[in-house]
Design a protein around this motif. Structure first.
Motif, PDB file in Angstrom:
ATOM      1  N   THR A  47      31.196  23.084 -10.452  1.00 15.03           N
ATOM      2  CA  THR A  47      30.906  21.652 -10.549  1.00 15.03           C
ATOM      3  C   THR A  47      32.142  20.824 -10.236  1.00 15.03           C
ATOM      4  N   PHE A  48      33.266  21.166 -10.846  1.00 12.56           N
ATOM      5  CA  PHE A  48      34.472  20.383 -10.627  1.00 12.56           C
ATOM      6  C   PHE A  48      35.026  20.559  -9.222  1.00 12.56           C
ATOM      7  N   ILE A  49      34.828  21.717  -8.613  1.00 12.34           N
ATOM      8  CA  ILE A  49      35.234  21.901  -7.218  1.00 12.34           C
ATOM      9  C   ILE A  49      34.410  20.979  -6.315  1.00 12.34           C
ATOM     10  N   LEU A  50      33.105  20.893  -6.568  1.00  6.17           N
ATOM     11  CA  LEU A  50      32.267  20.025  -5.745  1.00  6.17           C
ATOM     12  C   LEU A  50      32.594  18.551  -5.968  1.00  6.17           C
ATOM     13  N   ILE A  51      32.937  18.173  -7.187  1.00  8.16           N
ATOM     14  CA  ILE A  51      33.346  16.787  -7.438  1.00  8.16           C
ATOM     15  C   ILE A  51      34.620  16.456  -6.655  1.00  8.16           C
ATOM     16  N   LEU A  52      35.582  17.368  -6.665  1.00 12.46           N
ATOM     17  CA  LEU A  52      36.814  17.142  -5.890  1.00 12.46           C
ATOM     18  C   LEU A  52      36.524  17.042  -4.399  1.00 12.46           C
ATOM     19  N   ILE A  53      35.645  17.913  -3.906  1.00 14.80           N
ATOM     20  CA  ILE A  53      35.288  17.871  -2.487  1.00 14.80           C
ATOM     21  C   ILE A  53      34.607  16.559  -2.144  1.00 14.80           C
ATOM     22  N   SER A  54      33.753  16.060  -3.056  1.00 14.86           N
ATOM     23  CA  SER A  54      33.062  14.802  -2.771  1.00 14.86           C
ATOM     24  C   SER A  54      34.041  13.632  -2.706  1.00 14.86           C
ATOM     25  N   PHE A  55      35.088  13.654  -3.526  1.00 14.85           N
ATOM     26  CA  PHE A  55      36.093  12.591  -3.446  1.00 14.85           C
ATOM     27  C   PHE A  55      36.939  12.714  -2.186  1.00 14.85           C
ATOM     28  N   ILE A  56      37.200  13.927  -1.747  1.00 14.79           N
ATOM     29  CA  ILE A  56      37.980  14.119  -0.529  1.00 14.79           C
ATOM     30  C   ILE A  56      37.187  13.665   0.692  1.00 14.79           C
ATOM     31  N   ILE A  57      35.902  14.008   0.743  1.00 10.48           N
ATOM     32  CA  ILE A  57      35.075  13.634   1.892  1.00 10.48           C
ATOM     33  C   ILE A  57      34.806  12.137   1.908  1.00 10.48           C
ATOM     34  N   GLY A  58      34.403  11.608   0.761  1.00 15.03           N
ATOM     35  CA  GLY A  58      34.148  10.176   0.668  1.00 15.03           C
ATOM     36  C   GLY A  58      32.896   9.730   1.398  1.00 15.03           C
ATOM     37  N   ARG A  59      32.774   8.438   1.596  1.00 14.05           N
ATOM     38  CA  ARG A  59      31.652   7.787   2.268  1.00 14.05           C
ATOM     39  C   ARG A  59      30.323   8.175   1.629  1.00 14.05           C
ATOM     40  N   TRP A  60      29.257   8.121   2.434  1.00 17.45           N
ATOM     41  CA  TRP A  60      27.922   8.400   1.896  1.00 17.45           C
ATOM     42  C   TRP A  60      27.714   9.882   1.625  1.00 17.45           C
ATOM     43  N   ILE A  61      28.297  10.732   2.426  1.00 16.07           N
ATOM     44  CA  ILE A  61      28.150  12.179   2.218  1.00 16.07           C
ATOM     45  C   ILE A  61      28.814  12.583   0.908  1.00 16.07           C
ATOM     46  N   GLY A  62      29.981  12.033   0.657  1.00 17.18           N
ATOM     47  CA  GLY A  62      30.667  12.319  -0.599  1.00 17.18           C
ATOM     48  C   GLY A  62      29.880  11.833  -1.803  1.00 17.18           C
ATOM     49  N   MET A  63      29.220  10.692  -1.653  1.00 17.59           N
ATOM     50  CA  MET A  63      28.399  10.183  -2.742  1.00 17.59           C
ATOM     51  C   MET A  63      27.202  11.106  -3.003  1.00 17.59           C
ATOM     52  N   GLY A  64      26.622  11.622  -1.937  1.00 22.58           N
ATOM     53  CA  GLY A  64      25.522  12.579  -2.094  1.00 22.58           C
ATOM     54  C   GLY A  64      25.976  13.853  -2.766  1.00 22.58           C
ATOM     55  N   LEU A  65      27.156  14.326  -2.405  1.00 26.29           N
ATOM     56  CA  LEU A  65      27.698  15.524  -3.056  1.00 26.29           C
ATOM     57  C   LEU A  65      28.008  15.265  -4.527  1.00 26.29           C
ATOM     58  N   ALA A  66      28.427  14.043  -4.843  1.00 32.83           N
ATOM     59  CA  ALA A  66      28.700  13.702  -6.240  1.00 32.83           C
ATOM     60  C   ALA A  66      27.412  13.712  -7.066  1.00 32.83           C
ATOM     61  N   VAL A  67      26.313  13.280  -6.471  1.00 33.43           N
ATOM     62  CA  VAL A  67      25.030  13.318  -7.181  1.00 33.43           C
ATOM     63  C   VAL A  67      24.577  14.757  -7.386  1.00 33.43           C
ATOM     64  N   ILE A  68      24.779  15.598  -6.382  1.00 29.72           N
ATOM     65  CA  ILE A  68      24.453  17.017  -6.538  1.00 29.72           C
ATOM     66  C   ILE A  68      25.318  17.635  -7.633  1.00 29.72           C
ATOM     67  N   SER A  69      26.587  17.249  -7.686  1.00 27.95           N
ATOM     68  CA  SER A  69      27.465  17.795  -8.733  1.00 27.95           C
ATOM     69  C   SER A  69      27.056  17.301 -10.116  1.00 27.95           C
TER      70      SER A  69
END
Length: 88
Positions: free
Chosen positions: A39-61
């Motif tokens: 979970t925390f790895i995916l949260i970090l990845i979502s912040f690194i990617i950013g934009r709308w894709i990062g927001m989608g990954l944050a919701v998945i996390s």
């Protein structure tokens, strides 16, 4: 209601991670820690990617975090049941 789809995907993904790690390693402590780590790895990845894709990954996390808490609580109560049965 569309928000529940990525949350459900994250939940199912983390439950699958927990089951796979539990059957491969046979270590409950590691199996309980792995969903939180993923979970925390995916949260970090979502912040690194950013934009709308990062927001989608944050919701998945977020769904993954819910699944990690559920597995932690379930394993806690399962351990209590075993201890109560062995004492009787």
């Amino acid at each position: 209601m569309d928000i529940f789809i990525p949350i459900g995907i994250g939940f199912a993904l983390n439950i699958a991670v927990y089951i796979i790690v539990f059957f491969i390693v046979k270590n409950k402590r590691l199996a309980r820690a792995t969903p939180f780590i993923s979970t925390f790895i995916l949260i970090l990845i979502s912040f690194i990617i950013g934009r709308w894709i990062g927001m989608g990954l944050a919701v998945i996390s977020l769904g993954m975090l819910v699944a990690a808490v559920v597995t932690l609580v379930a394993s806690f109560f399962h351990g209590k049941e075993i201890n109560n049965i062995s004492k009787n």
